[in-house]
Design a protein around this motif. Structure first.
Motif, PDB file in Angstrom:
ATOM      1  N   ILE A 108      -7.061 -50.702 -39.778  1.00 15.61           N
ATOM      2  CA  ILE A 108      -7.468 -50.665 -41.187  1.00 15.61           C
ATOM      3  C   ILE A 108      -8.959 -51.003 -41.231  1.00 15.61           C
ATOM      4  CG2 ILE A 108      -7.153 -51.650 -43.490  1.00 15.61           C
ATOM      5  CD1 ILE A 108      -4.259 -52.358 -42.622  1.00 15.61           C
ATOM      6  N   VAL A 109      -9.741 -50.067 -41.758  1.00 12.53           N
ATOM      7  CA  VAL A 109     -11.189 -50.265 -41.825  1.00 12.53           C
ATOM      8  C   VAL A 109     -11.502 -51.518 -42.653  1.00 12.53           C
ATOM      9  CG1 VAL A 109     -13.358 -49.271 -42.675  1.00 12.53           C
ATOM     10  CG2 VAL A 109     -11.701 -47.821 -41.494  1.00 12.53           C
ATOM     11  N   ASP A 139     -11.773 -43.341 -37.595  1.00 13.74           N
ATOM     12  CA  ASP A 139     -11.146 -42.092 -37.142  1.00 13.74           C
ATOM     13  C   ASP A 139     -10.514 -42.342 -35.761  1.00 13.74           C
ATOM     14  OD1 ASP A 139     -10.501 -39.567 -36.146  1.00 13.74           O
ATOM     15  OD2 ASP A 139     -12.248 -38.611 -37.058  1.00 13.74           O
ATOM     16  N   ILE A 140      -9.219 -42.622 -35.744  1.00 14.48           N
ATOM     17  CA  ILE A 140      -8.555 -42.991 -34.485  1.00 14.48           C
ATOM     18  C   ILE A 140      -8.547 -41.821 -33.491  1.00 14.48           C
ATOM     19  CG2 ILE A 140      -6.321 -43.631 -33.455  1.00 14.48           C
ATOM     20  CD1 ILE A 140      -5.919 -45.548 -35.786  1.00 14.48           C
ATOM     21  N   GLU A 143     -12.029 -39.037 -24.957  1.00 14.72           N
ATOM     22  CA  GLU A 143     -12.815 -39.601 -23.863  1.00 14.72           C
ATOM     23  C   GLU A 143     -14.296 -39.286 -24.038  1.00 14.72           C
ATOM     24  OE1 GLU A 143     -11.263 -38.671 -20.024  1.00 14.72           O
ATOM     25  OE2 GLU A 143      -9.498 -39.929 -20.333  1.00 14.72           O
ATOM     26  N   GLY A 144     -15.112 -40.296 -23.875  1.00 13.40           N
ATOM     27  CA  GLY A 144     -16.556 -40.109 -23.966  1.00 13.40           C
ATOM     28  C   GLY A 144     -17.118 -40.545 -25.308  1.00 13.40           C
ATOM     29  N   TYR A 145     -16.263 -40.682 -26.326  1.00 11.70           N
ATOM     30  CA  TYR A 145     -16.754 -41.119 -27.634  1.00 11.70           C
ATOM     31  C   TYR A 145     -16.846 -42.640 -27.650  1.00 11.70           C
ATOM     32  CZ  TYR A 145     -17.154 -42.075 -32.595  1.00 11.70           C
ATOM     33  OH  TYR A 145     -17.588 -42.544 -33.812  1.00 11.70           O
TER      34      TYR A 145
END
Lengths: 116, 140
Positions: free
Chosen positions: B126-127, B84-85, B91-93
């Motif tokens: 890409i995951v 999840d871009i 900020e903070g994640y």
């Protein structure tokens, strides 16, 4: 404020071979998180930290931070100190906690801070 | 025609050398007389990208290209990618481990800080494959 005054306010001792006591410092950042330091940089800033590894000096190199003060009696690793000596960063240390050291600087007139 | 084009490999979880590529890039641009304000913004974004490669990827590289009007910095890695871009950009994640936080990183400021310092910022991921970040810094 000159680094000399900061050293007096914090009863700090020099750690690097050369400490530029005439260095002009206009603000301070107190943080153990280099991520936060990188997010709130200012010019002529001193970094107060308890993080002792060499990434502190790498962060200073990236941000052109010329002075670092280790708080609560903590000392940088040999690698960190060597990097500081090579890069000409003035490193000092105080036995005060980061909170008290920040308070003393603020009360001493340095109120243009950036807090991580 | 670019003035300079260089690639810098970055190893995963190597905190000893982490930041060396960024320091080298900063020195190179300084020597070439690039505007100090541009160097400052690029150095911050570059270091953030390099640390992210060390922390989150299985290895990657930084690619630098200096042109007369801009400097382009691309960070490309092989790794888990970002599911999840938008969330990663907030900020903070952070998904960094406690070990990484002990090193002073992983506050969840990196991607947002890169975007803030670059004039143009693009991220693709890409995951299960990897992440590519392209940043352009205009030389006024």
């Amino acid at each position: 404020m000159k680094l000399k005054q900061i050293m007096q306010l914090l009863s700090a001792r020099p750690l690097t071979d050369v400490v530029d006591e005439e260095l002009e410092i206009s603000c301070a950042c107190a943080s153990d998180m280099m991520s936060d330091v990188l997010a709130f940089p200012k010019e002529h800033m001193i970094l107060l930290t308890g993080l002792v590894n060499h990434q502190v000096m790498r962060t200073c190199d990236m941000l052109d931070i010329r002075a670092v003060c280790f708080t609560r009696g903590k000392l940088p690793t040999a690698e960190a100190l060597e990097m500081a000596n090579e890069d000409g960063i003035s490193v000092i240390a105080t036995d005060l906690t980061m909170f008290i050291a920040s308070g003393k600087l603020y009360a001493g007139g340095m109120n243009n801070g950036t807090i991580g | 025609m670019s003035i300079l084009k260089e690639e810098f490999p970055v190893a995963a979880m190597d905190f000893v050398t982490a930041g060396e590529a960024s320091a080298q890039i900063k020195r190179m641009l300084k020597k070439l007389g690039v505007d100090p304000g541009v160097i400052r913004r690029l150095a911050i974004a570059c270091y953030e990208a390099e640390i992210n490669l060390v922390i989150h990827s299985d290895g990657g590289k930084l690619m630098l290209e200096l042109n007369p009007d801009n400097v382009t910095l691309i960070s490309e890695d092989v790794g888990p990618g970002i599911p999840d871009i938008d969330l990663a950009m907030s900020e903070g994640y952070s998904t960094a481990s406690d070990d990484v936080r002990m090193m002073g990183f992983g506050a969840g400021m990196g991607l947002a800080n890169m975007a803030r310092n670059a004039d143009h910022f693009n991220i693709e991921s890409i995951v299960g494959e990897g992440t590519k970040i392209e940043m352009v810094f205009d030389i006024k």
